[in-house]
Scaffold this motif. Structure first.
Motif, short mmCIF file in Angstrom:
data_model
loop_
_atom_site.label_atom_id
_atom_site.label_comp_id
_atom_site.label_asym_id
_atom_site.label_seq_id
_atom_site.Cartn_x
_atom_site.Cartn_y
_atom_site.Cartn_z
N MET A 179 61.20 122.83 170.44
CA MET A 179 62.11 123.89 170.87
C MET A 179 62.77 123.55 172.20
O MET A 179 63.96 123.79 172.40
N ALA A 180 62.00 122.97 173.10
CA ALA A 180 62.53 122.63 174.42
C ALA A 180 63.65 121.59 174.34
O ALA A 180 64.56 121.59 175.17
N ALA A 181 63.58 120.73 173.33
CA ALA A 181 64.55 119.63 173.22
C ALA A 181 65.78 120.00 172.39
O ALA A 181 66.70 119.18 172.27
N ARG A 182 65.82 121.18 171.85
CA ARG A 182 66.94 121.51 170.95
C ARG A 182 68.25 121.62 171.75
O ARG A 182 68.26 122.07 172.90
N PRO A 183 69.37 121.25 171.14
CA PRO A 183 70.66 121.30 171.84
C PRO A 183 71.32 122.68 171.72
O PRO A 183 70.85 123.56 170.99
N ASP A 184 72.40 122.83 172.43
CA ASP A 184 73.25 124.02 172.31
C ASP A 184 73.90 124.01 170.93
O ASP A 184 74.59 123.06 170.57
N ARG A 185 73.70 125.09 170.17
CA ARG A 185 74.32 125.17 168.84
C ARG A 185 75.24 126.38 168.73
O ARG A 185 75.48 126.90 167.63
N THR A 186 75.79 126.82 169.84
CA THR A 186 76.75 127.93 169.77
C THR A 186 77.98 127.53 168.96
O THR A 186 78.59 128.38 168.31
N ALA A 187 78.32 126.24 168.95
CA ALA A 187 79.48 125.79 168.17
C ALA A 187 79.25 125.98 166.67
O ALA A 187 80.20 126.19 165.91
#
Length: 256
Positions: A179-187
């Protein structure tokens, strides 16, 4: 071997960190019989105890995609996802957009962890390594409920604690770091060709309410349920309202 393909409209329920598919049992009990309901145990959770070489959200999304294939689920499906399950659902929607008919994010976010959140996850890993899973779960679950619900929903709280205490320590460390490594996925939300439902609790200590409000405006086709009486566990704290919102999304997606 994959199961025969089914044409029934399919809803897929993805649980959160240190949970299991059991958390959806009561929530889905009254869903219409015309829907096919699937609820996998994510890697390392519940009875899914096969070795997990990669706890990243992307690897878990690949696991869910294969699970759907193995179950003969007809694409596209409606993903209903809580917390970490939402992170997995977003990774799946990014990698396999044609497999997603709609997305319900329950107390989840497309934003990445802040530096402070990442540090807190590492502290939690250290605590589990020093004191064990059971000790961690004794204090982890209660604050996830809104203050008014912590004693009122004691049975639900105890269920989550029991599921969490049965979760291997390796899953705690792997999932927290994933979870800590997940990227921004707002796109992913901004360009989603499918409808998105955001369910947020006013008293959520894990996903800031203001972030959820902003997130709800990103998809072109969007719905939102903002709950004054919930914390991080809307599907347990205000299940009727949450269920109605999910069923409304399902009806819109599948034309029921």
């Amino acid at each position: 071997m994959a199961a025969p393909l089914t044409t029934a409209p399919t809803l897929v329920f993805l649980h959160g960190f240190a949970e299991s598919r059991e958390v959806w049992t009561d929530f889905t009990r009254s869903f219409p019989a015309g829907y096919r309901l699937l609820a996998p145990n994510l890697p390392g959770h519940g009875t899914n105890r096969a070795p997990v070489p990669d706890f990243s959200m992307e690897a878990q999304a690949r696991y869910v995609a294969q699970y759907l294939t193995d179950k003969g689920a007809a694409d596209p499906v409606l993903l209903v996802a809580h917390s970490m399950g939402g992170y997995v659902a977003l990774a799946l929607a990014e990698r396999y957009p044609s497999r997603v008919a709609g997305l319900a994010l329950i107390n989840s976010t497309a934003l990445p962890d802040t530096d402070e959140k990442r540090q807190n996850r590492e502290k939690n890993i250290g605590f589990v390594e020093r004191h064990g899973v059971e000790k961690f779960m004794d204090s982890f679950v209660r604050p996830l409920f809104a203050p008014a619900n912590r004693d009122r929903l004691a049975e639900a709280r105890e269920l989550l604690e029991e599921i969490g205490k049965a979760t291997p320590a390796a899953t705690f460390a792997g999932a927290l770091r994933g979870m800590a490594a997940r990227p921004d996925r707002t796109a992913v939300l901004a360009r989603a060709a499918f409808p998105v439902l955001t369910v947020a609790g006013k008293h959520d200590v894990a996903v800031p309410f203001d972030d959820s409000v902003r997130q709800a405006a990103l998809p072109a086709t969007a719905a939102a349920l903002f709950l004054e009486g919930s914390g991080h566990l809307a599907y347990l704290e205000q299940p009727e309202e949450t269920r109605r919102a999910v069923l409304a999304l399902a009806a819109a997606v599948f034309g029921e």
